[in-house]
Design a protein around this motif. Sequence first.
Motif, PDB file in Angstrom:
ATOM      1  N   PHE A  53      82.017   9.840 -94.727  1.00 27.14           N
ATOM      2  CA  PHE A  53      82.447   9.703 -96.117  1.00 27.14           C
ATOM      3  C   PHE A  53      82.613   8.231 -96.464  1.00 27.14           C
ATOM      4  O   PHE A  53      82.655   7.352 -95.601  1.00 27.14           O
ATOM      5  CB  PHE A  53      83.765  10.460 -96.343  1.00 27.14           C
ATOM      6  N   GLY A  54      82.707   7.971 -97.762  1.00 29.53           N
ATOM      7  CA  GLY A  54      82.911   6.613 -98.235  1.00 29.53           C
ATOM      8  C   GLY A  54      84.269   6.471 -98.895  1.00 29.53           C
ATOM      9  O   GLY A  54      84.983   7.453 -99.130  1.00 29.53           O
ATOM     10  N   TYR A  55      84.627   5.230 -99.204  1.00 28.66           N
ATOM     11  CA  TYR A  55      85.896   4.978 -99.876  1.00 28.66           C
ATOM     12  C   TYR A  55      85.781   3.731-100.743  1.00 28.66           C
ATOM     13  O   TYR A  55      84.958   2.841-100.504  1.00 28.66           O
ATOM     14  CB  TYR A  55      87.028   4.798 -98.859  1.00 28.66           C
ATOM     15  N   LEU A  56      86.614   3.681-101.781  1.00 26.93           N
ATOM     16  CA  LEU A  56      86.735   2.535-102.673  1.00 26.93           C
ATOM     17  C   LEU A  56      88.211   2.215-102.823  1.00 26.93           C
ATOM     18  O   LEU A  56      89.017   3.116-103.021  1.00 26.93           O
ATOM     19  CB  LEU A  56      86.173   2.839-104.071  1.00 26.93           C
ATOM     20  N   ALA A  57      88.587   0.953-102.742  1.00 33.41           N
ATOM     21  CA  ALA A  57      89.927   0.509-103.108  1.00 33.41           C
ATOM     22  C   ALA A  57      89.827  -0.079-104.508  1.00 33.41           C
ATOM     23  O   ALA A  57      89.097  -1.046-104.732  1.00 33.41           O
ATOM     24  CB  ALA A  57      90.453  -0.526-102.123  1.00 33.41           C
ATOM     25  N   VAL A  58      90.540   0.517-105.461  1.00 25.33           N
ATOM     26  CA  VAL A  58      90.359   0.209-106.879  1.00 25.33           C
ATOM     27  C   VAL A  58      91.649  -0.353-107.466  1.00 25.33           C
ATOM     28  O   VAL A  58      92.732   0.194-107.235  1.00 25.33           O
ATOM     29  CB  VAL A  58      89.942   1.474-107.661  1.00 25.33           C
ATOM     30  N   HIS A  59      91.534  -1.435-108.244  1.00 28.31           N
ATOM     31  CA  HIS A  59      92.660  -1.941-109.016  1.00 28.31           C
ATOM     32  C   HIS A  59      92.777  -1.079-110.267  1.00 28.31           C
ATOM     33  O   HIS A  59      91.912  -1.115-111.143  1.00 28.31           O
ATOM     34  CB  HIS A  59      92.439  -3.416-109.388  1.00 28.31           C
ATOM     35  N   ARG A  60      93.838  -0.293-110.345  1.00 29.98           N
ATOM     36  CA  ARG A  60      93.951   0.743-111.382  1.00 29.98           C
ATOM     37  C   ARG A  60      93.881   0.195-112.809  1.00 29.98           C
ATOM     38  O   ARG A  60      93.157   0.746-113.646  1.00 29.98           O
ATOM     39  CB  ARG A  60      95.250   1.524-111.164  1.00 29.98           C
ATOM     40  N   PRO A  61      94.589  -0.874-113.163  1.00 31.40           N
ATOM     41  CA  PRO A  61      94.574  -1.311-114.572  1.00 31.40           C
ATOM     42  C   PRO A  61      93.210  -1.776-115.066  1.00 31.40           C
ATOM     43  O   PRO A  61      92.874  -1.591-116.235  1.00 31.40           O
ATOM     44  CB  PRO A  61      95.589  -2.463-114.597  1.00 31.40           C
ATOM     45  N   THR A  62      92.415  -2.403-114.196  1.00 37.92           N
ATOM     46  CA  THR A  62      91.127  -2.952-114.635  1.00 37.92           C
ATOM     47  C   THR A  62      89.932  -2.116-114.211  1.00 37.92           C
ATOM     48  O   THR A  62      88.830  -2.312-114.727  1.00 37.92           O
ATOM     49  CB  THR A  62      90.940  -4.372-114.077  1.00 37.92           C
ATOM     50  N   GLY A  63      90.112  -1.203-113.250  1.00 38.50           N
ATOM     51  CA  GLY A  63      88.981  -0.455-112.722  1.00 38.50           C
ATOM     52  C   GLY A  63      88.117  -1.267-111.778  1.00 38.50           C
ATOM     53  O   GLY A  63      87.016  -0.825-111.402  1.00 38.50           O
ATOM     54  N   LEU A  64      88.586  -2.426-111.342  1.00 39.56           N
ATOM     55  CA  LEU A  64      87.806  -3.277-110.440  1.00 39.56           C
ATOM     56  C   LEU A  64      87.820  -2.695-109.033  1.00 39.56           C
ATOM     57  O   LEU A  64      88.893  -2.432-108.474  1.00 39.56           O
ATOM     58  CB  LEU A  64      88.386  -4.692-110.427  1.00 39.56           C
ATOM     59  N   VAL A  65      86.637  -2.506-108.442  1.00 39.30           N
ATOM     60  CA  VAL A  65      86.529  -2.064-107.054  1.00 39.30           C
ATOM     61  C   VAL A  65      86.723  -3.279-106.154  1.00 39.30           C
ATOM     62  O   VAL A  65      85.895  -4.189-106.124  1.00 39.30           O
ATOM     63  CB  VAL A  65      85.173  -1.398-106.779  1.00 39.30           C
ATOM     64  N   LEU A  66      87.842  -3.306-105.430  1.00 42.80           N
ATOM     65  CA  LEU A  66      88.188  -4.457-104.601  1.00 42.80           C
ATOM     66  C   LEU A  66      87.490  -4.410-103.240  1.00 42.80           C
ATOM     67  O   LEU A  66      87.041  -5.435-102.724  1.00 42.80           O
ATOM     68  CB  LEU A  66      89.697  -4.517-104.399  1.00 42.80           C
TER      69      LEU A  66
END
Length: 356
Positions: free
Chosen positions: A331-344
Motif C-alpha cells: 500500500f501507499g501513504y501520503l502525509a498531508v498538511h490539512r489546511p493547504t492540501g499540500l502533500v509533504l
Amino acid sequence: MSAAKANALTATWASRSPGAVFSAAAVYPLLALLASVASGRARLELSAVAPQTMRLPVRSALGLWTREGVPLTLDWAARADPRLTGDPLIDRPLLDAWAAAQTGAPVPPLPFTAADPDTVVLAAALAVTADWVIPFTDGVLRPAAGPWAGRRLASLHRRDPDLTALRAVKSPSAVVTLLTVRGTADIDVVLCTAAGAAPPPDVLATAVETFATAPVARKGPGITSALVDAADPAPELVVKIPRFAAAATHDLLRSADVFGLRAAAETALFPGISDEPLRVATAAVSAAAAFTAPGFRATPVTRAPVVPVTLAPPPATARALRVTVRFDEPFGYLAVHRPTGLVLLAGWIDDPEPAR
C-alpha cells in the motif's frame, strides 16, 4: 497555487518510481528559488515545474550551496549558506549537521560527491510529526492471501466512529481505497491500496490527485461491511494497518527532466548567484517516516516489543454497522498538511515490519 503545483510534482514523481518515502514538497521551494536566479533554458525548465515560491508549513532544511572559489553576486553572498570545500570528508558532515539543526530531527545522510569548482549543490530534508487524534493499539496482522500471506506482521488496530474517513476512487487500472488518519499539528496521513496487480505508481499517483475529492465508500479493496451485535447502535470503522518505518535519499539528477533540472545540470547561467556560468552538480532530498501507534514520525523511532491484544466485547444490546478496512497487501501513504492540501511526504510500503 503553489501547493497544487507541488502536488503535481509529487504525482509525477510517484508515477515514475515511487520509493518507500519521498518528498516533492521539500524539493519544490528549492526549484522555485533556483528558477528565480536562473536565465535562459534553465529558467524556463525550472519555472515550468516550480513557477511560484512556497514556504513549507513544517520544519525543513532547504539550501543552495556553492563551492569555495565561485564568485558570488553581492545579494547572493549576503544570504548564501556556508561555502563547500569540495572535500567529502569535510562537506558531508557539514551538510548532515545543517539538516539535523534545521529540521530538529535526525534525517538520513545527504549524499555529497566532489564536483567541479564552478557548481551549485541543492540539498533538502524534511521533518513531519503528528500524534493521532485516535491512537492505535499494537497487535499482529496475519494476511491470509496476497504477497504477505503466511507472514506475521506488526500491526496497528483501532476503532473509529467516523466512516467518512474511508473513500474509494477509480484509477486507470483499478479501484483504489483511501483511508484518512487524522493527526494533530494539522497533519493527516492518507493510506491507499488496490487489489491484485494494480501498478504501485498508478495507485499512488491516483491517491495524490484524488485524496481531497474521492467519494465516501463502503466497498473497495480491503473493505468489508457487516451488521453485528453491539452495545451501541452507532456505526463504526475498524482499521487494521501494518506498522512501518522507511528512510531514503534520492538523487534528483537521475530524473532531471521531472524536476526541470536538465539544463541546470549542464553549464547554465544563474545571474542571481554569479556572473560565471554554473551548473547544478548535486541535487538530493532525504526523508524518513514511521507510522506508529501514537502517531506519525518523519524520523526513525525506537521500536518496542509487540504483543497481541485481546479485548472482551461489551454485552450486545443492539445491531450496528461495522465497516472494516485491512491493509494486508502492499500500500501507499501520503502525509498531508490539512489546511493547504499540500502533500509533504509520500511512499509505497511493500515490506512492512514483522511481528516479534
